[in-house]
Design a protein around this motif. Structure first.
Motif, PDB file in Angstrom:
ATOM      1  N   ILE A  19     -30.987  66.790  54.289  1.00 26.68           N
ATOM      2  CA  ILE A  19     -29.936  65.838  54.654  1.00 26.68           C
ATOM      3  C   ILE A  19     -28.862  66.615  55.396  1.00 26.68           C
ATOM      4  O   ILE A  19     -28.197  67.486  54.822  1.00 26.68           O
ATOM      5  N   GLU A  20     -28.728  66.348  56.667  1.00 25.90           N
ATOM      6  CA  GLU A  20     -27.713  66.991  57.508  1.00 25.90           C
ATOM      7  C   GLU A  20     -26.436  66.181  57.403  1.00 25.90           C
ATOM      8  O   GLU A  20     -26.409  64.996  57.731  1.00 25.90           O
ATOM      9  N   GLY A  21     -25.365  66.831  56.910  1.00 28.80           N
ATOM     10  CA  GLY A  21     -24.143  66.106  56.603  1.00 28.80           C
ATOM     11  C   GLY A  21     -23.159  65.955  57.737  1.00 28.80           C
ATOM     12  O   GLY A  21     -22.097  65.372  57.545  1.00 28.80           O
ATOM     13  N   ASP A  22     -23.463  66.465  58.917  1.00 25.94           N
ATOM     14  CA  ASP A  22     -22.549  66.351  60.053  1.00 25.94           C
ATOM     15  C   ASP A  22     -23.339  65.913  61.273  1.00 25.94           C
ATOM     16  O   ASP A  22     -24.008  66.725  61.916  1.00 25.94           O
ATOM     17  N   ALA A  23     -23.279  64.620  61.579  1.00 26.75           N
ATOM     18  CA  ALA A  23     -24.035  64.092  62.708  1.00 26.75           C
ATOM     19  C   ALA A  23     -23.537  64.636  64.034  1.00 26.75           C
ATOM     20  O   ALA A  23     -24.274  64.672  65.019  1.00 26.75           O
TER      21      ALA A  23
END
Length: 241
Positions: free
Chosen positions: A40-44
Protein backbone atom coordinates in the motif's frame (compact mmCIF):
# COMPACT_ATOMS: atom_id res chain seq x y z
CA UNK A 1 -0.44 -19.34 4.93
CA UNK A 2 0.08 -21.03 8.32
CA UNK A 3 0.71 -17.87 10.36
CA UNK A 4 -1.51 -14.85 10.79
CA UNK A 5 -0.76 -12.39 7.99
CA UNK A 6 1.15 -9.30 9.08
CA UNK A 7 0.24 -5.71 8.46
CA UNK A 8 3.51 -3.81 8.67
CA UNK A 9 3.40 -0.02 8.69
CA UNK A 10 6.64 1.82 7.98
CA UNK A 11 6.17 4.90 10.15
CA UNK A 12 8.62 7.58 11.18
CA UNK A 13 9.50 11.20 11.56
CA UNK A 14 9.29 13.64 8.65
CA UNK A 15 10.81 12.87 5.26
CA UNK A 16 14.41 11.77 4.96
CA UNK A 17 14.56 9.24 7.80
CA UNK A 18 14.42 6.11 5.65
CA UNK A 19 10.75 5.09 5.85
CA UNK A 20 10.64 4.09 2.18
CA UNK A 21 13.90 2.16 2.48
CA UNK A 22 12.53 0.27 5.49
CA UNK A 23 9.32 -0.57 3.63
CA UNK A 24 11.31 -1.70 0.59
CA UNK A 25 13.43 -4.00 2.74
CA UNK A 26 10.36 -5.51 4.38
CA UNK A 27 8.86 -6.18 0.96
CA UNK A 28 12.12 -7.76 -0.14
CA UNK A 29 12.12 -9.88 3.03
CA UNK A 30 8.64 -11.24 2.31
CA UNK A 31 9.48 -11.85 -1.34
CA UNK A 32 12.59 -13.80 -0.33
CA UNK A 33 10.44 -16.10 1.82
CA UNK A 34 7.93 -16.63 -1.00
CA UNK A 35 5.10 -15.15 1.06
CA UNK A 36 2.28 -13.31 -0.76
CA UNK A 37 2.50 -9.60 -0.04
CA UNK A 38 0.64 -6.44 -1.04
CA UNK A 39 2.16 -2.94 -1.03
CA UNK A 40 0.00 0.00 0.00
CA UNK A 41 1.69 3.17 -1.22
CA UNK A 42 0.60 5.99 1.06
CA UNK A 43 1.53 8.96 -1.14
CA UNK A 44 -0.14 9.06 -4.54
CA UNK A 45 1.87 12.17 -5.43
CA UNK A 46 5.28 10.55 -4.85
CA UNK A 47 4.71 6.81 -5.36
CA UNK A 48 8.39 5.86 -5.17
CA UNK A 49 7.89 2.30 -3.92
CA UNK A 50 4.91 1.71 -6.18
CA UNK A 51 7.14 2.47 -9.17
CA UNK A 52 10.01 0.32 -7.84
CA UNK A 53 7.92 -2.76 -7.08
CA UNK A 54 5.42 -2.52 -9.93
CA UNK A 55 5.45 -5.94 -11.55
CA UNK A 56 7.03 -7.57 -8.48
CA UNK A 57 4.12 -7.28 -6.02
CA UNK A 58 0.49 -6.08 -6.20
CA UNK A 59 0.31 -2.36 -5.43
CA UNK A 60 -2.57 -0.20 -4.22
CA UNK A 61 -2.47 3.58 -3.78
CA UNK A 62 -4.16 4.95 -0.65
CA UNK A 63 -3.45 8.62 0.02
CA UNK A 64 -2.70 8.70 3.75
CA UNK A 65 -1.47 12.28 3.83
CA UNK A 66 -4.91 13.78 4.38
CA UNK A 67 -4.97 15.75 7.61
CA UNK A 68 -8.55 16.89 8.23
CA UNK A 69 -10.07 14.12 6.11
CA UNK A 70 -8.60 11.01 7.68
CA UNK A 71 -11.92 9.19 7.52
CA UNK A 72 -11.83 9.05 3.71
CA UNK A 73 -8.36 7.51 3.78
CA UNK A 74 -9.33 4.98 6.43
CA UNK A 75 -12.45 3.92 4.57
CA UNK A 76 -10.37 2.95 1.55
CA UNK A 77 -7.59 1.49 3.70
CA UNK A 78 -10.05 -0.71 5.57
CA UNK A 79 -11.57 -2.04 2.34
CA UNK A 80 -8.11 -2.88 0.97
CA UNK A 81 -7.09 -4.65 4.18
CA UNK A 82 -10.27 -6.70 4.27
CA UNK A 83 -9.70 -7.94 0.72
CA UNK A 84 -6.00 -8.61 1.35
CA UNK A 85 -6.74 -10.58 4.51
CA UNK A 86 -9.23 -12.72 2.61
CA UNK A 87 -6.47 -13.43 0.07
CA UNK A 88 -3.96 -14.34 2.81
CA UNK A 89 -1.57 -11.55 1.89
CA UNK A 90 0.90 -9.80 4.14
CA UNK A 91 0.55 -6.02 3.71
CA UNK A 92 3.28 -3.39 3.83
CA UNK A 93 2.20 0.26 4.16
CA UNK A 94 4.71 2.89 3.06
CA UNK A 95 3.74 5.98 5.04
CA UNK A 96 4.33 9.38 3.44
CA UNK A 97 5.95 12.29 5.25
CA UNK A 98 3.42 14.05 7.45
CA UNK A 99 1.01 11.10 7.55
CA UNK A 100 1.11 11.04 11.32
CA UNK A 101 -1.68 13.62 11.36
CA UNK A 102 -3.84 11.14 9.43
CA UNK A 103 -2.89 7.74 10.79
CA UNK A 104 -2.32 8.78 14.41
CA UNK A 105 -5.66 10.57 14.60
CA UNK A 106 -7.59 7.39 13.91
CA UNK A 107 -5.21 4.85 15.43
CA UNK A 108 -7.94 3.24 17.57
CA UNK A 109 -10.05 2.76 14.43
CA UNK A 110 -7.13 1.11 12.66
CA UNK A 111 -6.62 -1.19 15.64
CA UNK A 112 -10.26 -2.25 15.47
CA UNK A 113 -10.06 -2.92 11.72
CA UNK A 114 -6.86 -4.93 12.08
CA UNK A 115 -8.33 -7.06 14.85
CA UNK A 116 -11.53 -7.68 12.90
CA UNK A 117 -9.79 -8.88 9.72
CA UNK A 118 -7.19 -10.96 11.57
CA UNK A 119 -3.94 -9.13 10.93
CA UNK A 120 -0.97 -8.97 13.26
CA UNK A 121 -0.06 -5.28 13.38
CA UNK A 122 3.66 -4.49 13.28
CA UNK A 123 4.98 -0.93 13.19
CA UNK A 124 8.52 0.27 12.55
CA UNK A 125 9.45 3.87 13.33
CA UNK A 126 12.41 5.20 11.34
CA UNK A 127 13.89 7.80 13.63
CA UNK A 128 15.96 10.86 12.83
CA UNK A 129 18.98 11.94 14.89
CA UNK A 130 17.47 15.04 16.50
CA UNK A 131 15.27 15.75 19.53
CA UNK A 132 12.28 16.58 17.33
CA UNK A 133 12.28 13.00 16.04
CA UNK A 134 12.39 11.62 19.58
CA UNK A 135 9.45 13.86 20.44
CA UNK A 136 7.49 12.55 17.44
CA UNK A 137 8.16 8.97 18.52
CA UNK A 138 7.07 9.67 22.09
CA UNK A 139 3.91 11.37 20.86
CA UNK A 140 3.00 8.32 18.79
CA UNK A 141 3.74 6.02 21.74
CA UNK A 142 1.55 8.14 24.00
CA UNK A 143 -1.55 8.66 21.88
CA UNK A 144 -0.86 7.77 18.26
CA UNK A 145 -0.31 4.70 16.12
CA UNK A 146 2.35 3.13 18.35
CA UNK A 147 0.02 3.37 21.35
CA UNK A 148 -2.33 0.74 19.86
CA UNK A 149 0.40 -1.74 18.88
CA UNK A 150 1.46 -4.66 21.06
CA UNK A 151 4.73 -3.44 22.68
CA UNK A 152 6.58 -6.45 21.30
CA UNK A 153 5.48 -5.57 17.76
CA UNK A 154 6.83 -2.03 17.63
CA UNK A 155 10.38 -1.16 16.64
CA UNK A 156 12.67 1.83 16.28
CA UNK A 157 14.92 1.77 13.23
CA UNK A 158 18.18 3.73 13.16
CA UNK A 159 19.01 4.76 9.57
CA UNK A 160 22.79 4.71 9.73
CA UNK A 161 23.17 6.91 6.66
CA UNK A 162 22.27 9.72 9.10
CA UNK A 163 25.00 8.81 11.60
CA UNK A 164 25.90 6.18 14.17
CA UNK A 165 23.10 5.06 16.49
CA UNK A 166 24.87 6.19 19.66
CA UNK A 167 24.74 9.80 18.45
CA UNK A 168 20.96 9.84 17.95
CA UNK A 169 18.94 11.75 20.53
CA UNK A 170 16.76 8.66 21.08
CA UNK A 171 19.82 6.69 22.22
CA UNK A 172 20.24 9.17 25.10
CA UNK A 173 16.55 9.53 25.96
CA UNK A 174 15.43 8.32 29.40
CA UNK A 175 12.29 6.98 27.70
CA UNK A 176 14.33 4.48 25.69
CA UNK A 177 14.78 2.13 28.66
CA UNK A 178 11.01 2.07 29.25
CA UNK A 179 10.41 1.32 25.58
CA UNK A 180 12.84 -1.59 25.61
CA UNK A 181 11.72 -3.03 28.95
CA UNK A 182 8.13 -3.12 27.65
CA UNK A 183 9.28 -5.36 24.80
CA UNK A 184 10.07 -2.80 22.11
CA UNK A 185 12.77 -3.61 19.58
CA UNK A 186 15.50 -1.70 17.81
CA UNK A 187 17.49 -2.34 14.65
CA UNK A 188 20.08 -0.42 12.67
CA UNK A 189 19.64 -0.17 8.90
CA UNK A 190 23.14 -0.06 7.39
CA UNK A 191 24.16 2.72 5.04
CA UNK A 192 24.56 1.70 1.42
CA UNK A 193 27.96 2.90 0.20
CA UNK A 194 29.67 4.20 -1.86
CA UNK A 195 27.29 6.98 -2.86
CA UNK A 196 27.39 6.20 -6.57
CA UNK A 197 26.33 2.60 -5.87
CA UNK A 198 23.53 3.82 -3.62
CA UNK A 199 22.30 6.21 -6.31
CA UNK A 200 22.41 3.44 -8.92
CA UNK A 201 20.42 1.07 -6.73
CA UNK A 202 17.80 3.65 -5.77
CA UNK A 203 17.32 4.63 -9.41
CA UNK A 204 16.84 1.05 -10.61
CA UNK A 205 13.37 -0.55 -10.50
CA UNK A 206 12.74 -3.96 -9.02
CA UNK A 207 13.25 -5.84 -5.76
CA UNK A 208 16.68 -5.48 -4.15
CA UNK A 209 17.33 -9.23 -4.21
CA UNK A 210 16.79 -9.31 -7.97
CA UNK A 211 19.15 -6.37 -8.49
CA UNK A 212 21.82 -8.21 -6.56
CA UNK A 213 21.82 -10.90 -9.25
CA UNK A 214 21.65 -8.53 -12.25
CA UNK A 215 25.02 -8.71 -13.98
CA UNK A 216 23.96 -6.11 -16.54
CA UNK A 217 23.08 -3.49 -13.91
CA UNK A 218 26.09 -3.80 -11.58
CA UNK A 219 29.78 -4.48 -11.90
CA UNK A 220 31.34 -7.46 -10.11
CA UNK A 221 32.59 -5.26 -7.27
CA UNK A 222 29.30 -3.39 -7.00
CA UNK A 223 27.38 -6.67 -6.76
CA UNK A 224 29.69 -7.89 -3.99
CA UNK A 225 29.29 -4.68 -2.00
CA UNK A 226 25.56 -4.58 -2.57
CA UNK A 227 25.03 -8.21 -1.53
CA UNK A 228 26.98 -7.58 1.68
CA UNK A 229 24.79 -4.56 2.45
CA UNK A 230 21.61 -6.46 1.60
CA UNK A 231 22.50 -9.39 3.87
CA UNK A 232 23.06 -6.98 6.78
CA UNK A 233 19.86 -5.07 5.99
CA UNK A 234 17.80 -8.28 5.71
CA UNK A 235 19.13 -9.46 9.08
CA UNK A 236 18.12 -6.15 10.67
CA UNK A 237 14.62 -6.31 9.21
CA UNK A 238 14.12 -9.97 10.07
CA UNK A 239 14.83 -9.15 13.72
CA UNK A 240 11.85 -6.79 13.95
CA UNK A 241 9.26 -8.14 11.49
Amino acid sequence: MTENPKLLISHGDKGGTGKSMAAALVLDHFLATGAPVLLIEGDAGIPDLALRFRGSVPVTLVNLNRAGDAETSFNKLGNVLEAAAAAGQHVVVNMPAGAGDTIDELAPVLSEIVSAVGYELVVTFSIGPHRTSTDALLKSLDRGLLSVVDPTRRSVLFPLFLGIAAQFDWSKSPSRADFMSAGGKEAAIPALRPDDLRDKILAAPGAFSVLGEDKAALTITERALFRRWLALAHAAIASVV
